[in-house]
Design a protein around this motif. Structure first.
Motif, PDB file in Angstrom:
ATOM      1  N   ASN A  51     -18.253  39.899  -3.761  1.00 14.31           N
ATOM      2  CA  ASN A  51     -18.677  38.350  -3.824  1.00 14.31           C
ATOM      3  C   ASN A  51     -17.711  37.370  -3.606  1.00 14.31           C
ATOM      4  N   SER A  52     -16.581  37.577  -3.143  1.00 12.85           N
ATOM      5  CA  SER A  52     -15.614  36.510  -2.703  1.00 12.85           C
ATOM      6  C   SER A  52     -15.898  36.016  -1.577  1.00 12.85           C
ATOM      7  N   ARG A  53     -15.598  34.645  -1.217  1.00  7.60           N
ATOM      8  CA  ARG A  53     -15.818  34.186   0.068  1.00  7.60           C
ATOM      9  C   ARG A  53     -15.445  35.019   1.204  1.00  7.60           C
ATOM     10  N   SER A  54     -14.258  35.298   1.129  1.00  9.16           N
ATOM     11  CA  SER A  54     -13.549  36.414   2.205  1.00  9.16           C
ATOM     12  C   SER A  54     -14.495  37.578   2.543  1.00  9.16           C
ATOM     13  N   SER A  55     -14.843  38.222   1.508  1.00 11.75           N
ATOM     14  CA  SER A  55     -15.454  39.445   1.590  1.00 11.75           C
ATOM     15  C   SER A  55     -17.011  39.306   2.092  1.00 11.75           C
ATOM     16  N   VAL A  56     -17.428  38.184   1.597  1.00  5.33           N
ATOM     17  CA  VAL A  56     -18.807  37.845   2.314  1.00  5.33           C
ATOM     18  C   VAL A  56     -18.933  37.097   3.702  1.00  5.33           C
ATOM     19  N   GLU A  57     -17.773  36.441   4.200  1.00  8.69           N
ATOM     20  CA  GLU A  57     -17.693  36.206   5.422  1.00  8.69           C
ATOM     21  C   GLU A  57     -17.526  37.308   6.427  1.00  8.69           C
ATOM     22  N   MET A  58     -16.543  38.318   5.944  1.00  5.58           N
ATOM     23  CA  MET A  58     -16.251  39.593   6.763  1.00  5.58           C
ATOM     24  C   MET A  58     -17.368  40.348   6.769  1.00  5.58           C
ATOM     25  N   ARG A  59     -18.499  40.472   5.877  1.00  8.42           N
ATOM     26  CA  ARG A  59     -19.531  41.133   6.192  1.00  8.42           C
ATOM     27  C   ARG A  59     -20.412  40.671   7.115  1.00  8.42           C
ATOM     28  N   ASP A  60     -20.598  39.418   7.369  1.00 11.72           N
ATOM     29  CA  ASP A  60     -21.330  38.667   8.130  1.00 11.72           C
ATOM     30  C   ASP A  60     -20.783  38.689   9.673  1.00 11.72           C
ATOM     31  N   LYS A  61     -21.265  39.419  10.483  1.00 13.50           N
ATOM     32  CA  LYS A  61     -20.614  39.312  11.707  1.00 13.50           C
ATOM     33  C   LYS A  61     -20.632  37.960  12.723  1.00 13.50           C
ATOM     34  N   ASN A  62     -21.627  37.218  12.091  1.00 14.69           N
ATOM     35  CA  ASN A  62     -22.100  35.898  12.857  1.00 14.69           C
ATOM     36  C   ASN A  62     -21.217  34.750  11.925  1.00 14.69           C
ATOM     37  N   SER A  63     -20.460  35.014  10.846  1.00 16.88           N
ATOM     38  CA  SER A  63     -19.760  33.919  10.194  1.00 16.88           C
ATOM     39  C   SER A  63     -19.013  33.383  11.216  1.00 16.88           C
ATOM     40  N   ARG A  64     -19.346  31.787  10.883  1.00 15.35           N
ATOM     41  CA  ARG A  64     -18.167  31.005  11.772  1.00 15.35           C
ATOM     42  C   ARG A  64     -17.648  29.719  10.773  1.00 15.35           C
ATOM     43  N   PRO A  65     -16.862  30.073   9.695  1.00 16.66           N
ATOM     44  CA  PRO A  65     -16.506  29.000   8.942  1.00 16.66           C
ATOM     45  C   PRO A  65     -15.976  27.849   9.830  1.00 16.66           C
ATOM     46  N   GLU A  66     -16.223  26.609   9.391  1.00 12.35           N
ATOM     47  CA  GLU A  66     -15.893  25.417  10.108  1.00 12.35           C
ATOM     48  C   GLU A  66     -14.399  25.499  10.021  1.00 12.35           C
ATOM     49  N   ILE A  67     -14.008  24.581  11.065  1.00 10.43           N
ATOM     50  CA  ILE A  67     -12.435  24.173  11.013  1.00 10.43           C
ATOM     51  C   ILE A  67     -12.161  22.671  11.107  1.00 10.43           C
ATOM     52  N   ILE A  68     -11.176  22.181  10.715  1.00  7.70           N
ATOM     53  CA  ILE A  68     -10.849  20.851  10.798  1.00  7.70           C
ATOM     54  C   ILE A  68     -10.773  20.274  12.090  1.00  7.70           C
ATOM     55  N   ASP A  69      -9.882  20.523  12.953  1.00 11.27           N
ATOM     56  CA  ASP A  69      -9.598  20.048  14.136  1.00 11.27           C
ATOM     57  C   ASP A  69     -10.066  20.973  15.122  1.00 11.27           C
TER      58      ASP A  69
END
Length: 101
Positions: free
Chosen positions: A50-68
């Motif tokens: 349930n960690s953030r990285s685990s959840v993101e990596m399971r979701d092939k459409n995950s695109r965490p926002e970047i600053i710049d």
């Protein structure tokens, strides 16, 4: 004269040091891919499903926002891209960077 960029994402600092060394060695520009929400140690706990990285990596459409999101990629002839390997592939935040190209 060619223009070179070293772009990188680093969660723990290891990739950052490698990227800085490469950039200095080849005299290139340096660009850090920074997530809008930095990763905490708990986020990076790969043993916690349930960690953030685990959840993101399971979701092939995950695109965490970047600053710049304006690395001006088109200005470069050569780009070196560095990142840690998560679950045998690039972290999803790197996909966000690719989406800006």
């Amino acid at each position: 004269m060619t223009k070179t960029l070293v772009a990188y994402f680093s969660a723990s600092g290891v990739t950052k040091e490698v990227a800085k060394n490469l950039s200095n060695a080849i005299n290139s520009d340096l660009y850090e891919i920074k997530p809008l929400e930095p990763y905490s140690n708990a986020d990076l706990n790969w043993m916690d499903r349930n960690s953030r990285s685990s959840v993101e990596m399971r979701d092939k459409n995950s695109r965490p926002e970047i600053i710049d999101d304006d690395a001006k990629i088109k200005d470069y002839d050569t780009i070196f891209l560095g990142f840690p390997i998560w679950w045998y592939i690039a972290p999803t935040v790197v996909n966000t960077f690719f989406g800006k190209i």
